[in-house]
Design a protein around this motif. Structure first.
Motif, PDB file in Angstrom:
ATOM      1  N   ARG A 146       0.835  -1.204   0.000  1.00 22.21           N
ATOM      2  CA  ARG A 146       0.000   0.000   0.000  1.00 22.21           C
ATOM      3  C   ARG A 146       0.865   1.247   0.000  1.00 22.21           C
ATOM      4  NH1 ARG A 146      -5.300  -0.888  -0.668  1.00 22.21           N
ATOM      5  NH2 ARG A 146      -5.998  -2.533   0.648  1.00 22.21           N
ATOM      6  N   LEU A 202       0.891   4.733  -2.155  1.00 23.80           N
ATOM      7  CA  LEU A 202       0.737   6.036  -1.515  1.00 23.80           C
ATOM      8  C   LEU A 202       1.913   6.965  -1.815  1.00 23.80           C
ATOM      9  CD1 LEU A 202      -0.728   4.992   1.932  1.00 23.80           C
ATOM     10  CD2 LEU A 202      -1.923   6.039   0.024  1.00 23.80           C
ATOM     11  N   MET A 232      -3.929   9.103  -4.067  1.00 21.45           N
ATOM     12  CA  MET A 232      -4.329   9.685  -2.788  1.00 21.45           C
ATOM     13  C   MET A 232      -4.651   8.582  -1.774  1.00 21.45           C
ATOM     14  SD  MET A 232      -4.242  12.911  -3.260  1.00 21.45           S
ATOM     15  CE  MET A 232      -2.908  12.831  -4.435  1.00 21.45           C
ATOM     16  N   PRO A 233      -4.473   8.865  -0.481  1.00 25.13           N
ATOM     17  CA  PRO A 233      -4.764   7.853   0.540  1.00 25.13           C
ATOM     18  C   PRO A 233      -6.169   7.266   0.443  1.00 25.13           C
ATOM     19  CG  PRO A 233      -3.568   9.662   1.515  1.00 25.13           C
ATOM     20  CD  PRO A 233      -3.904  10.079   0.096  1.00 25.13           C
ATOM     21  N   ASP A 234      -7.191   8.095   0.169  1.00 24.42           N
ATOM     22  CA  ASP A 234      -8.546   7.555   0.055  1.00 24.42           C
ATOM     23  C   ASP A 234      -8.675   6.666  -1.179  1.00 24.42           C
ATOM     24  OD1 ASP A 234      -8.286   9.976  -1.454  1.00 24.42           O
ATOM     25  OD2 ASP A 234     -10.464  10.044  -1.672  1.00 24.42           O
ATOM     26  N   GLU A 235      -7.902   6.938  -2.227  1.00 23.63           N
ATOM     27  CA  GLU A 235      -7.935   6.085  -3.427  1.00 23.63           C
ATOM     28  C   GLU A 235      -7.316   4.721  -3.150  1.00 23.63           C
ATOM     29  OE1 GLU A 235      -7.718   8.788  -7.359  1.00 23.63           O
ATOM     30  OE2 GLU A 235      -5.914   8.866  -6.097  1.00 23.63           O
ATOM     31  N   SER A 236      -6.391   4.664  -2.208  1.00 26.12           N
ATOM     32  CA  SER A 236      -5.781   3.364  -1.907  1.00 26.12           C
ATOM     33  C   SER A 236      -6.812   2.383  -1.356  1.00 26.12           C
ATOM     34  CB  SER A 236      -4.604   3.519  -0.944  1.00 26.12           C
ATOM     35  OG  SER A 236      -5.049   3.853   0.339  1.00 26.12           O
ATOM     36  N   ASN A 237      -7.918   2.903  -0.811  1.00 22.98           N
ATOM     37  CA  ASN A 237      -9.005   2.035  -0.344  1.00 22.98           C
ATOM     38  C   ASN A 237      -9.754   1.394  -1.507  1.00 22.98           C
ATOM     39  OD1 ASN A 237      -8.473   2.611   2.355  1.00 22.98           O
ATOM     40  ND2 ASN A 237      -9.745   4.449   2.280  1.00 22.98           N
ATOM     41  N   GLU A 238      -9.527   1.883  -2.702  1.00 23.59           N
ATOM     42  CA  GLU A 238     -10.172   1.344  -3.901  1.00 23.59           C
ATOM     43  C   GLU A 238      -9.322   0.259  -4.554  1.00 23.59           C
ATOM     44  OE1 GLU A 238     -13.288   2.288  -4.736  1.00 23.59           O
ATOM     45  OE2 GLU A 238     -13.200   3.493  -2.922  1.00 23.59           O
TER      46      GLU A 238
END
Length: 180
Positions: A4, A8, A13-19
């Motif tokens: 991850r 990053l 973006m950090p929120d995109e890494s959740n995708e």
């Protein structure tokens, strides 16, 4: 998770890494060879009226996100494969495993990857999956139609994120080993 952090550290973006989800034995992924990387794409992202909706290929008409995914694949030398149903996914991953594939990139909805997490592990080819943009067969209660390869709505891909992930992978010191 180290993988991850790789994402990053780039323009993701950090929120995109959740995708993004990583499936299978990530330690088995090997990005050092210069063979074709499979890019697994869902048929449901093809335009509903497309002649290629239920078969392999893309006419590159620009009417859907698959056109963009094919353009990304061409830029980075990836091999796009349209997955029509779950059985085809299993067959494709089994074929890749037999050929010695050490990883794949794909896009599918979060509910699909959660439902089939154990299947991905069992099939033994590690991969990186990027979530889709909008509602899916699961959201609409049409997963049975999708399972049979006949979902009649169009899904959107996160093409920007897909390209950033691919660029990050190919510009790191690791490359996938496999060929379709």
């Amino acid at each position: 998770m180290k993988e991850r952090l790789l994402f990053l550290n780039r323009q993701i973006m950090p929120d995109e890494s959740n995708e993004i989800t990583l499936v299978g034995d990530l330690a088995a992924m090997d990005f050092t060879a210069r063979q074709a990387i499979p890019l697994l794409l869902p048929y449901c992202a093809k335009d509903i009226a497309c002649l290629y909706r239920y078969q392999e290929g893309c006419s590159r008409c620009g009417q859907c996100d698959i056109n963009s995914a094919y353009a990304i694949a061409a830029r980075y030398g990836l091999q796009p494969v349209t997955i029509q149903n779950y059985e085809m996914l299993e067959e494709t991953l089994e074929k890749l495993k037999q050929q010695g594939c050490k990883g794949f990139i794909g896009t599918c909805c979060r509910r699909f990857w959660l439902k089939h997490d154990a299947d991905f592990a069992r099939l033994g080819v590690p991969g990186i999956l990027i979530n889709v943009e909008n509602c899916t067969c699961y959201d609409l209660g049409k997963e049975q139609a999708a399972y049979q390869g006949s979902f009649s709505k169009q899904t959107r891909l996160k093409t920007r994120l897909l390209e950033l992930v691919i660029d990050t992978i190919l510009n790191s010191n690791r490359r996938f080993i496999c060929e379709i």
